[in-house]
Design an enzyme around this catalytic site. Structure first.
Site, PDB file in Angstrom:
ATOM      1  N   HIS A 134       0.868  -1.178   0.000  1.00 45.54           N
ATOM      2  CA  HIS A 134       0.000   0.000   0.000  1.00 45.54           C
ATOM      3  C   HIS A 134       0.909   1.234   0.000  1.00 45.54           C
ATOM      4  O   HIS A 134       1.994   1.200   0.558  1.00 45.54           O
ATOM      5  CB  HIS A 134      -0.848  -0.050   1.271  1.00 45.54           C
ATOM      6  CG  HIS A 134      -1.944   0.965   1.353  1.00 45.54           C
ATOM      7  ND1 HIS A 134      -1.730   2.273   1.691  1.00 45.54           N
ATOM      8  CD2 HIS A 134      -3.281   0.855   1.140  1.00 45.54           C
ATOM      9  CE1 HIS A 134      -2.884   2.933   1.701  1.00 45.54           C
ATOM     10  NE2 HIS A 134      -3.844   2.087   1.358  1.00 45.54           N
ATOM     11  N   ASP A 194       2.812  -4.563   8.110  1.00 43.80           N
ATOM     12  CA  ASP A 194       1.607  -3.764   7.940  1.00 43.80           C
ATOM     13  C   ASP A 194       0.418  -4.709   8.120  1.00 43.80           C
ATOM     14  O   ASP A 194       0.141  -5.561   7.264  1.00 43.80           O
ATOM     15  CB  ASP A 194       1.638  -3.140   6.537  1.00 43.80           C
ATOM     16  CG  ASP A 194       0.336  -2.442   6.178  1.00 43.80           C
ATOM     17  OD1 ASP A 194      -0.648  -2.546   6.932  1.00 43.80           O
ATOM     18  OD2 ASP A 194       0.308  -1.795   5.104  1.00 43.80           O
ATOM     19  N   GLN A 236      -4.837  -5.178   6.995  1.00 45.36           N
ATOM     20  CA  GLN A 236      -5.848  -6.074   6.456  1.00 45.36           C
ATOM     21  C   GLN A 236      -5.844  -7.433   7.146  1.00 45.36           C
ATOM     22  O   GLN A 236      -6.589  -8.327   6.730  1.00 45.36           O
ATOM     23  CB  GLN A 236      -5.657  -6.254   4.937  1.00 45.36           C
ATOM     24  CG  GLN A 236      -5.775  -4.971   4.131  1.00 45.36           C
ATOM     25  CD  GLN A 236      -7.188  -4.393   4.089  1.00 45.36           C
ATOM     26  OE1 GLN A 236      -8.170  -5.078   4.384  1.00 45.36           O
ATOM     27  NE2 GLN A 236      -7.292  -3.122   3.741  1.00 45.36           N
ATOM     28  N   LYS A 278     -10.768   0.200  10.205  1.00 45.58           N
ATOM     29  CA  LYS A 278     -11.014  -0.988   9.386  1.00 45.58           C
ATOM     30  C   LYS A 278     -11.461  -2.171  10.241  1.00 45.58           C
ATOM     31  O   LYS A 278     -11.686  -3.268   9.733  1.00 45.58           O
ATOM     32  CB  LYS A 278      -9.746  -1.367   8.618  1.00 45.58           C
ATOM     33  CG  LYS A 278      -9.322  -0.354   7.552  1.00 45.58           C
ATOM     34  CD  LYS A 278      -8.103  -0.864   6.784  1.00 45.58           C
ATOM     35  CE  LYS A 278      -7.309   0.243   6.119  1.00 45.58           C
ATOM     36  NZ  LYS A 278      -7.857   0.668   4.838  1.00 45.58           N
ATOM     37  N   CYS A 320      -4.613   2.404  -3.839  1.00 45.53           N
ATOM     38  CA  CYS A 320      -3.366   2.834  -3.195  1.00 45.53           C
ATOM     39  C   CYS A 320      -2.256   1.801  -3.363  1.00 45.53           C
ATOM     40  O   CYS A 320      -1.381   1.671  -2.493  1.00 45.53           O
ATOM     41  CB  CYS A 320      -3.576   3.149  -1.715  1.00 45.53           C
ATOM     42  SG  CYS A 320      -4.752   4.475  -1.427  1.00 45.53           S
TER      43      CYS A 320
HETATM   44  C1  LIG Z   1      -2.587  -2.775   3.547  1.00 50.45           C
HETATM   45  C2  LIG Z   1      -2.852  -1.374   3.986  1.00 50.45           C
HETATM   46  N1  LIG Z   1      -1.867  -0.645   4.501  1.00 50.45           N
HETATM   47  C3  LIG Z   1      -2.046   0.628   4.933  1.00 50.45           C
HETATM   48  C4  LIG Z   1      -3.288   1.222   4.843  1.00 50.45           C
HETATM   49  C5  LIG Z   1      -3.427   2.623   5.320  1.00 50.45           C
HETATM   50  O1  LIG Z   1      -4.341   2.741   6.365  1.00 50.45           O
HETATM   51  P1  LIG Z   1      -4.851   4.183   6.814  1.00 50.45           P
HETATM   52  O2  LIG Z   1      -5.290   4.883   5.582  1.00 50.45           O
HETATM   53  O3  LIG Z   1      -5.968   3.905   7.754  1.00 50.45           O
HETATM   54  O4  LIG Z   1      -3.692   4.868   7.469  1.00 50.45           O
HETATM   55  C6  LIG Z   1      -4.357   0.487   4.306  1.00 50.45           C
HETATM   56  C7  LIG Z   1      -5.724   1.040   4.150  1.00 50.45           C
HETATM   57  O5  LIG Z   1      -5.999   2.031   3.544  1.00 50.45           O
HETATM   58  C8  LIG Z   1      -4.129  -0.836   3.865  1.00 50.45           C
HETATM   59  O6  LIG Z   1      -5.133  -1.564   3.346  1.00 50.45           O
END
Ligand SMILES: Cc1ncc(COP(=O)(O)O)c(C=O)c1O
Ligand SMILES: Cc1ncc(COP(=O)(O)O)c(C=O)c1O
Lengths: 148, 425, 425, 148
Positions: free
Chosen positions: C135, C210, C213, C236, C376
């Site tokens: 991401h 990370d 998910q 989430k 993203c």
């Molecule tokens: C795999 C992953 N990493 C990072 C993020 C970033 O999360 P956030 O936008 O809540 O900071 C997300 C979700 O948008 C994600 O799905």
């Protein structure tokens, strides 16, 4: 409410502190601060010729922190490290008890007055600050001993 | 003016009891209470339009994006700013750090040969100017910036009365940024920020104002203050926790490197390099505090409905009353201005022979919530030679009865401690 | 297992209509919906215990502090962590940036002669390892760190099926940190993070995972993953917006320089220098997202009551069903693993001749909320040679009827666009 | 719902794009991207000997973005810059109208079909991307002219 916290013994130690600014041949010193209110305490620890502890403190802060330091010096002064250890542990335990424990009056003497403080989370740190400084200065003093 | 009883009825927490008596909340300088209108707005968002903003093409995502961007517009209007000059952060602290990091990041990038805006490049020989009455949030980020870049920190001192001492020579041609609090959270002093911003601009420095204690309490026109940046928090102005605002001039925001990076702040992303969206998006990486933005916008509406002028007038009256009542007490000394000239509603004091912690505790036992300690202004306490203070800080829901109850609390503390020794400094 | 109908009744938004029909929410990968229990917990906090935490001695401040620290404990337990290894941030993005900034800040300080932990000092000759399925939140912070320090970015590629290609030689003795996603939000792939963390540790590098998910969808024991740091978001996993978590090993957190600085993260403050509190406080400057912490803790309890094992099983079933139904459609190609081996519930696909944006729009017109775009993960799309995808992402409140409705949406789009030309890549 | 957005004219332009990958003697080129979905469009602008505009585009993206580019090239090709300006302004205006305006069919021709798009905030950017590229490439082309 206030009476829970501010027992006579505490007010007495606050108004007539014992062991404050004594002249100790310090072998360990520790300066502790409470970052939320700025209270400070410095504890000096030395050893008498007979192997008992010499404890003195200086500091500024609320009645609880100052009275606790006074009680601490009274309890620990003249005890051997081995005698002091269970007292220190008991006081820590008391402060964790949320007002629920039955403190050992023989061991803690005036320290039992702090049972009420343990019900006020924001004040526990006040009561403990001198005892933390004591523990820290003991570590430093022992280190000094070992390094010789 | 407005009807305090009606206002109080909007705040559910004010009807709770504390230690057996009604709550008297005099700690709004730390955080304000929330009217049900704000809580309803947040809940309505979650129950009807919750979705990730700027990322979906479905109906909920559209509604959520509208709610979020609409909130930005409402908040901008509240302080007379352009909408795209409002950046959402988690609190004022993040907002100030964001600007401080623009300097360290630009400086790091310049060192690697990347082109950056020279206004943000800083190093030995450069200076940053703050004051001796700053909240830690407007002090430590600059200390850290200095420790990372070799720049030096300078400050305006304060007088014994707690007024800024605007000596000449502190700001000079080496100064890159001047960052000053509008109203002191410890002293209540309102500073002449427009004048200071002019001094900054005269030498080509940037200017930031910390509006944490002014935006909630008086009408503020950010443009009129003459600053380049401004920072404040939502939770002190009836809004939810977890949201703050950085306002910045558009051209400056757009010439700063990004701060937090990730989703939603990008233009193009390749595996080894990326380009970034214009402000405000550039500074809003990741899923933002959408519900909190909606709540804060509702808080702005609530305040606007009552009228910020009215709120200011109400608090001025209350503060004058507080100062007069405190003056009647033996052995109580106000730390900060004792008159109503350029001062807001935070009133700090010390009580002879009783440590602030004990004063606060005795008041708490009567249901009066005040703050004790250094109020995140430790250097200010040191300068004024007090270990800590007790602080009353009022808001639109407080009235004279609250002050009366608090004064009784002080008297009870004096009774209780009787002939206690003076607190050693 | 649990009763889906009962679960759905806890989520007020699921009973609303969209474009005239019932809402089918298949965008939980972007953000989840919230059960009323979480909304109630937040509201209860505001209406009863709202105050600034760690800063007051009065009853409300004590209650607020207890609520906040109690929330930390609940969340720690949820992922089998120590309480003081849990740092509250505003989202996962901030959590990852916090670690990236530990490197740039330590490096800047080292350059000024300040003593820092060498594990965080980085420069030319050093490398950082990510993957091609990250991401943006786990890619751009590292790109920025490289651009500020001269370190180089490396990455594991991915196979055509969307599996990580763990070539040897990518991680080597120059590597300072390896940062990898546990479950891809675009592909659904679950990566062998424990193995990768071991590779990192074998060369003395640090490791970050990370968990955005994975924590919401399966039982996760952060210690067991073998990482040094982990990051995820509250929104989430049924929690409020505006809160995220950084988990880090205590000794590492305590040897990192601070990130955001200001109130509450200090030990001693002087006008020209300060010292800092130990973690987690060191990283929580300013008034934090207290109500959101309370809400997130309630979300953890809600999930625990249903059982994370049960949630995982439910989603595995639903994902197998989704893949089977998609396989029946002509002209639909799944991007990512097509079997149930090491994959979670995010399912991306492309439809021949119809751009994902149009697929999403047609589905939206039937009340089905899906996400379209690069999610993203732009570099991942480039690698797999798709301009974008349509993604179904399910959660505990979805059932087969939702999938059926979504499949009908795809068929409607195919009907509608009929003989449309192939989308050029 | 879908019918609001996807009018016949739009589908026709999507399936049979005009002006795509024409051979233009480009004097200005602009590449625009929609960061949320990755749609891309490149517009080339040149001048014919008679002073009218030559416009071509390439790109990939959704039906709205591609149809809009096709309509754009059909509308602008062969117009002088002065004739093009009001068309460009009218299309921008249409997209801001939230479905409320009555577009001038004489001016916008097939462009009127995009009225439905203006009701969907998330799709407006799709319809505008080629028009933004056009405006940007014109600026570049004029710059080139002035620099000679
Ligand atoms: C795999 C992953 N990493 C990072 C993020 C970033 O999360 P956030 O936008 O809540 O900071 C997300 C979700 O948008 C994600 O799905
Ligand atoms: C003057 C001032 N500046 C900065 C802050 C920091 O605000 P926050 O903690 O919400 O970031 C505060 C409040 O705590 C304040 O009163």
């Amino acid at each position: 409410m206030s009476e829970d916290l501010y027992q006579e013994i505490i007010l007495d130690h606050y108004k007539n502190p014992r062991g404050k600014e004594l002249n100790v041949t310090s072998r360990g010193q520790s300066h502790q601060v409470n970052p939320t209110c700025g209270d400070e305490v410095t504890v000096d620890v030395g050893l008498n010729a007979d192997g008992t502890l010499q404890v003195a403190y200086t500091g500024q802060g609320c009645s609880i922190s100052q009275a606790s330091a006074s009680v601490m010096s009274e309890l620990i002064n003249g005890k051997t490290p081995d005698q002091a250890a269970p007292i220190q542990a008991a006081f820590m335990e008391l402060m964790r008890s949320k007002g629920q424990s039955e403190p050992d009056e023989e061991l803690l003497e005036d320290g039992v007055a702090f049972i009420g403080v343990s019900k006020f989370p924001a004040r526990i740190k006040c009561a403990l600050i001198s005892w933390m400084a004591l523990a820290d200065s003991q570590i430093k003093a022992q280190l000094t001993t070992e390094m010789r | 003016m407005f009807d305090i009883a009606k206002v109080r009825a909007d705040f559910p927490i004010l009807s709770r009891t504390v230690r057996g008596g009604p709550l008297v909340y005099l700690d709004s300088g730390a955080t304000s209470q929330k009217p049900f209108q704000v809580l309803d707005a947040e809940r309505h968002f979650y129950e009807n339009s919750n979705a990730a903003v700027h990322r979906g093409a479905h109906a909920l995502a559209e509604e959520a994006t509208d709610a979020y961007e609409g909130a930005r517009e409402t908040i901008a209007t509240f302080v007379c700013a352009e909408t795209d000059e409002i950046v959402f952060t988690k609190n004022a602290t993040e907002a100030i750090n964001l600007v401080a990091y623009a300097f360290s990041n630009a400086t790091d990038k310049a060192r690697q040969g990347i082109e950056v805006d020279q206004r943000f490049v800083i190093g030995p020989g450069d200076s940053i100017v703050v004051s001796e009455m700053e909240h830690h949030a407007n002090l430590i980020p600059w200390q850290e910036l200095c420790s990372k870049t070799g720049a030096s920190l300078r400050w305006f001192g304060i007088t014994d009365e707690g007024r800024l001492n605007i000596e000449s020579g502190v700001i000079d041609s080496t100064t890159k940024i001047v960052s000053i609090v509008h109203q002191s959270n410890l002293l209540g002093t309102i500073n002449p920020v427009r004048e200071i911003m002019e001094m900054a601009h005269a030498v080509g420095a940037l200017g930031l104002v910390d509006l944490c204690q002014s935006v909630p309490h008086m009408p503020v026109d950010v443009v009129d203050l003459g600053a380049d940046f401004a920072a404040w928090s939502g939770h002190k102005m009836l809004g939810p926790t977890g949201i703050g605002i950085l306002w910045g001039k558009s051209d400056l925001l757009n010439s700063m490197p990004p701060f937090l990076t990730g989703g939603s702040m990008i233009e193009m992303v390749n595996i080894d390099h990326s380009t970034f969206a214009p402000a405000p998006k550039r500074f809003e990486a990741g899923v933002p505090m959408v519900a909190q933005a909606v709540g804060l916008a509702r808080a702005c509406e609530y305040l606007t409905d009552l009228g910020m002028e009215n709120i200011f007038t109400h608090e001025q009256e209350l503060t004058a009353y507080t100062l007069a009542e405190l003056a009647k007490l033996q052995g109580v000394r106000v730390i900060g201005p004792t008159d109503m000239v350029e001062r807001g509603s935070a009133v700090s004091f010390v009580v002879d022979g009783i440590h602030p912690h004990d004063v606060g505790h005795l008041m708490d036992s009567k249901g009066v919530a005040v703050r004790v300690g250094h109020h995140c202004c430790w250097p200010t306490c040191r300068r004024l030679d007090v270990p800590a203070t007790t602080r009353f800080s009022t808001y639109l829901y407080n009235d004279k009865a609250d002050i009366d109850q608090a004064i009784l609390g002080i008297m009870a503390a004096q009774d209780f401690f009787g002939s206690a020794p003076r607190v050693s400094a």
